[in-house]
Design an enzyme around this catalytic site. Structure first.
Site, PDB file in Angstrom:
ATOM      1  N   LYS A  98     115.246  83.001 -37.726  1.00  0.00           N
ATOM      2  CA  LYS A  98     116.249  83.909 -37.172  1.00  0.00           C
ATOM      3  C   LYS A  98     117.262  84.342 -38.249  1.00  0.00           C
ATOM      4  O   LYS A  98     118.211  85.055 -37.963  1.00  0.00           O
ATOM      5  CB  LYS A  98     116.969  83.247 -36.000  1.00  0.00           C
ATOM      6  CG  LYS A  98     116.044  83.089 -34.790  1.00  0.00           C
ATOM      7  CD  LYS A  98     116.697  82.346 -33.674  1.00  0.00           C
ATOM      8  CE  LYS A  98     115.727  82.189 -32.517  1.00  0.00           C
ATOM      9  NZ  LYS A  98     116.174  81.180 -31.563  1.00  0.00           N
TER      10      LYS A  98
ATOM     11  N   CYS B 201     125.007  82.531 -22.298  1.00  0.00           N
ATOM     12  CA  CYS B 201     123.752  83.270 -22.144  1.00  0.00           C
ATOM     13  C   CYS B 201     122.619  82.303 -21.801  1.00  0.00           C
ATOM     14  O   CYS B 201     122.846  81.301 -21.098  1.00  0.00           O
ATOM     15  CB  CYS B 201     123.447  84.097 -23.387  1.00  0.00           C
ATOM     16  SG  CYS B 201     122.103  85.283 -23.173  1.00  0.00           S
TER      17      CYS B 201
ATOM     18  N   ARG C 280     112.437  87.684 -22.894  1.00  0.00           N
ATOM     19  CA  ARG C 280     113.710  87.777 -23.608  1.00  0.00           C
ATOM     20  C   ARG C 280     114.076  86.434 -24.231  1.00  0.00           C
ATOM     21  O   ARG C 280     113.454  85.413 -23.938  1.00  0.00           O
ATOM     22  CB  ARG C 280     114.820  88.310 -22.687  1.00  0.00           C
ATOM     23  CG  ARG C 280     114.886  87.641 -21.305  1.00  0.00           C
ATOM     24  CD  ARG C 280     116.263  87.617 -20.772  1.00  0.00           C
ATOM     25  NE  ARG C 280     117.105  86.881 -21.691  1.00  0.00           N
ATOM     26  CZ  ARG C 280     117.121  85.566 -21.801  1.00  0.00           C
ATOM     27  NH1 ARG C 280     116.366  84.814 -21.049  1.00  0.00           N
ATOM     28  NH2 ARG C 280     117.908  84.975 -22.678  1.00  0.00           N
TER      29      ARG C 280
ATOM     30  N   ASP D 175     120.478  85.335 -32.188  1.00  0.00           N
ATOM     31  CA  ASP D 175     119.445  86.367 -32.368  1.00  0.00           C
ATOM     32  C   ASP D 175     119.255  86.677 -33.841  1.00  0.00           C
ATOM     33  O   ASP D 175     118.181  87.106 -34.258  1.00  0.00           O
ATOM     34  CB  ASP D 175     119.830  87.651 -31.613  1.00  0.00           C
ATOM     35  CG  ASP D 175     119.471  87.505 -30.156  1.00  0.00           C
ATOM     36  OD1 ASP D 175     120.236  86.870 -29.417  1.00  0.00           O
ATOM     37  OD2 ASP D 175     118.386  87.990 -29.771  1.00  0.00           O
TER      38      ASP D 175
ATOM     39  N   ASN E  65     124.739  87.040 -31.558  1.00  0.00           N
ATOM     40  CA  ASN E  65     124.203  86.485 -30.308  1.00  0.00           C
ATOM     41  C   ASN E  65     124.720  87.344 -29.155  1.00  0.00           C
ATOM     42  O   ASN E  65     125.476  88.307 -29.361  1.00  0.00           O
ATOM     43  CB  ASN E  65     124.620  85.018 -30.173  1.00  0.00           C
ATOM     44  CG  ASN E  65     123.843  84.285 -29.085  1.00  0.00           C
ATOM     45  OD1 ASN E  65     122.613  84.358 -29.027  1.00  0.00           O
ATOM     46  ND2 ASN E  65     124.537  83.596 -28.211  1.00  0.00           N
ATOM     47  N   LYS E  66     124.349  87.007 -27.939  1.00  0.00           N
ATOM     48  CA  LYS E  66     124.701  87.779 -26.745  1.00  0.00           C
ATOM     49  C   LYS E  66     126.162  88.197 -26.729  1.00  0.00           C
ATOM     50  O   LYS E  66     127.041  87.399 -27.061  1.00  0.00           O
ATOM     51  CB  LYS E  66     124.361  86.927 -25.522  1.00  0.00           C
ATOM     52  CG  LYS E  66     124.659  87.537 -24.180  1.00  0.00           C
ATOM     53  CD  LYS E  66     124.040  88.906 -23.975  1.00  0.00           C
ATOM     54  CE  LYS E  66     122.558  88.979 -24.227  1.00  0.00           C
ATOM     55  NZ  LYS E  66     122.027  90.333 -24.375  1.00  0.00           N
TER      56      LYS E  66
ATOM     57  N   ALA F 107     115.450  85.246 -28.301  1.00  0.00           N
ATOM     58  CA  ALA F 107     114.889  85.591 -29.613  1.00  0.00           C
ATOM     59  C   ALA F 107     113.593  84.850 -29.958  1.00  0.00           C
ATOM     60  O   ALA F 107     112.653  85.438 -30.511  1.00  0.00           O
ATOM     61  CB  ALA F 107     115.939  85.334 -30.681  1.00  0.00           C
TER      62      ALA F 107
ATOM     63  N   SER G 129     119.690  80.414 -23.976  1.00  0.00           N
ATOM     64  CA  SER G 129     118.988  80.145 -25.232  1.00  0.00           C
ATOM     65  C   SER G 129     118.107  78.920 -25.046  1.00  0.00           C
ATOM     66  O   SER G 129     118.592  77.836 -24.714  1.00  0.00           O
ATOM     67  CB  SER G 129     120.023  79.886 -26.333  1.00  0.00           C
ATOM     68  OG  SER G 129     119.458  79.092 -27.357  1.00  0.00           O
TER      69      SER G 129
HETATM   70  C1  RUB Z   1     119.449  86.241 -25.519  1.00  0.00           C
HETATM   71  C2  RUB Z   1     120.411  85.518 -26.408  1.00  0.00           C
HETATM   72  C3  RUB Z   1     120.035  84.123 -26.826  1.00  0.00           C
HETATM   73  C4  RUB Z   1     119.293  84.195 -28.178  1.00  0.00           C
HETATM   74  C5  RUB Z   1     118.670  82.855 -28.557  1.00  0.00           C
HETATM   75  O1  RUB Z   1     119.719  87.612 -25.399  1.00  0.00           O
HETATM   76  O2  RUB Z   1     121.408  86.058 -26.845  1.00  0.00           O
HETATM   77  O3  RUB Z   1     121.178  83.345 -26.994  1.00  0.00           O
HETATM   78  O4  RUB Z   1     118.261  85.164 -28.118  1.00  0.00           O
HETATM   79  O5  RUB Z   1     117.685  82.524 -27.612  1.00  0.00           O
HETATM   80  P1  RUB Z   1     118.766  88.516 -24.477  1.00  0.00           P
HETATM   81  P2  RUB Z   1     116.539  81.446 -27.947  1.00  0.00           P
HETATM   82  O6  RUB Z   1     118.810  87.947 -23.091  1.00  0.00           O
HETATM   83  O7  RUB Z   1     119.352  89.893 -24.573  1.00  0.00           O
HETATM   84  O8  RUB Z   1     117.369  88.465 -25.080  1.00  0.00           O
HETATM   85  O9  RUB Z   1     117.237  80.223 -28.416  1.00  0.00           O
HETATM   86  O10 RUB Z   1     115.818  81.281 -26.639  1.00  0.00           O
HETATM   87  O11 RUB Z   1     115.656  82.035 -29.008  1.00  0.00           O
END
Ligand code: RUB
Length: 325
Positions: free
Chosen positions: A238, A133, A20, A202, A212-213, A22, A135
């Site tokens: 993204k 969340c 999980r 996301d 985002n989340k 993005a 990230s």
């Molecule tokens: C994860 C989420 C993250 C983004 C960015 O949601 O909202 O903030 O995906 O993540 P989920 P990154 O847990 O439902 O996948 O910066 O790691 O790409």
């Protein structure tokens, strides 16, 4: 052709959220295509294009919101397709596919690193920072600032229903960055103490809104009210090209069992459960988006999209669709 087990496993892991975030979703999906390329028994170029297209389709169908997923698949398949008319046979195309996949994964990891370096400049000693969340990109900013010797504290909301905030707290702990885990309901109350917010994304739309989340937009609202700077750390893949043509980003609805057990739900007569996984933070609440190309105001999102996709390639069809049969 049979899609390789390992590619199917990656698709299943993305769907169940074992993989999980993005960026990780995009890199894993491209890895899935590399495996499909390598494992294909095709002796003809057209067969190889079909095999990889079928793998792209099952990976594409795993989660709808993170635009990094289709953008990663598109990056791979569009280059794979243009190579197919330049190489003599399927084994040369396989080799080219593996190179394209490696290039995407490297580009993606480098982008996270560069964003960390750029974002770290925004943090000063004594800052109280909010994140939300889990990230990897936002964490990269905090880690890079910590590596520069900056001292700051991070508030980490738990992020119901899946508690990704606990993952972030663990990462911060392992990095030696002091953090305070809080319930999601405490965000507005504690925001009064904060200086800055760093979150991931996301998807970013053409008008600079950030998907985002679920709950991110409430954090942004609280930050706006408390006059706290709100930053988004996001790689340029993204950004959502479909939104240039007015499409909305689909918000994933996940299983109600993430919120409440099925047996409890069954006992209730008049209660149902909704579990949207993402929300949209409007550009008015965002001070800047930190990309690997630099720090842009949300209104600059359209320029990033134009540079990557031009004005014309906004149609919602995927380069692999014609090769599925
Ligand atoms: C994860 C989420 C993250 C983004 C960015 O949601 O909202 O903030 O995906 O993540 P989920 P990154 O847990 O439902 O996948 O910066 O790691 O790409």
């Amino acid at each position: 052709m049979a899609i390789p087990q390992e590619t199917k496993k990656i698709a299943g892991d993305i769907q169940s959220m074992r993989i999980r975030g993005a960026g990780r979703i995009a890199r894993a999906a491209v890895k899935g295509l590399m495996i499909a390329t390598q494992e294909s028994k095709a002796t003809q170029i057209t067969e190889l294009l079909r095999d990889v297209a079928q793998a792209a389709q099952i990976l594409y169908e795993t989660r709808p919101t993170a635009v990094s997923l289709p953008n990663g698949l598109r990056y791979f398949y569009s280059r794979f397709l243009s190579k197919s008319s330049q190489v003599p046979d399927s084994s040369a195309l396989k080799e080219a596919g593996l190179k394209i996949g490696k290039e995407f994964i490297e580009m993606s990891n480098n982008a996270v690193k560069t964003i960390g370096e750029i974002g770290a400049r925004l943090i000063v000693n004594g800052d109280i920072i909010f994140t939300y969340c889990n990230s990897a990109t936002a964490f990269g900013v905090l880690k890079a600032a910590h590596d520069l010797g900056k001292k700051f504290t991070v508030y980490v909301p738990e992020t119901r229903p899946k508690y990704q905030g606990h993952i972030t707290a663990t990462w911060l702990d392992e990095a030696g960055i002091p953090s305070i885990l809080i319930t999601d309901n405490s965000v507005r109350y504690l925001m009064a103490q904060a200086d800055k917010v760093f979150v991931g994304a996301d998807a970013i739309t053409a008008n600079g809104a950030v998907v985002n989340k679920i709950g991110t937009s409430a954090v942004a609202l609280a930050a706006d009210e408390a006059r706290v700077d709100f930053y988004v750390a996001a790689e340029s893949y993204k950004f959502s090209p479909a939104t240039m043509a007015g499409e909305l980003v689909e918000i994933e609805e996940r299983n109600t069992e993430e919120v409440v057990n099925a047996d409890v739900l069954q006992k209730w007569k008049y209660v149902s459960v909704l579990n949207p996984a993402f929300d949209v933070t409007p550009p008015e609440f965002i001070d800047a988006i930190i990309t690997e190309q630099g720090v842009i105001p949300p209104q600059g999102a359209i320029a990033v999209l134009y540079q990557a996709f031009g004005w014309l390639s906004t149609e919602q069809s995927w380069p692999w669709t014609p090769y599925l049969e």
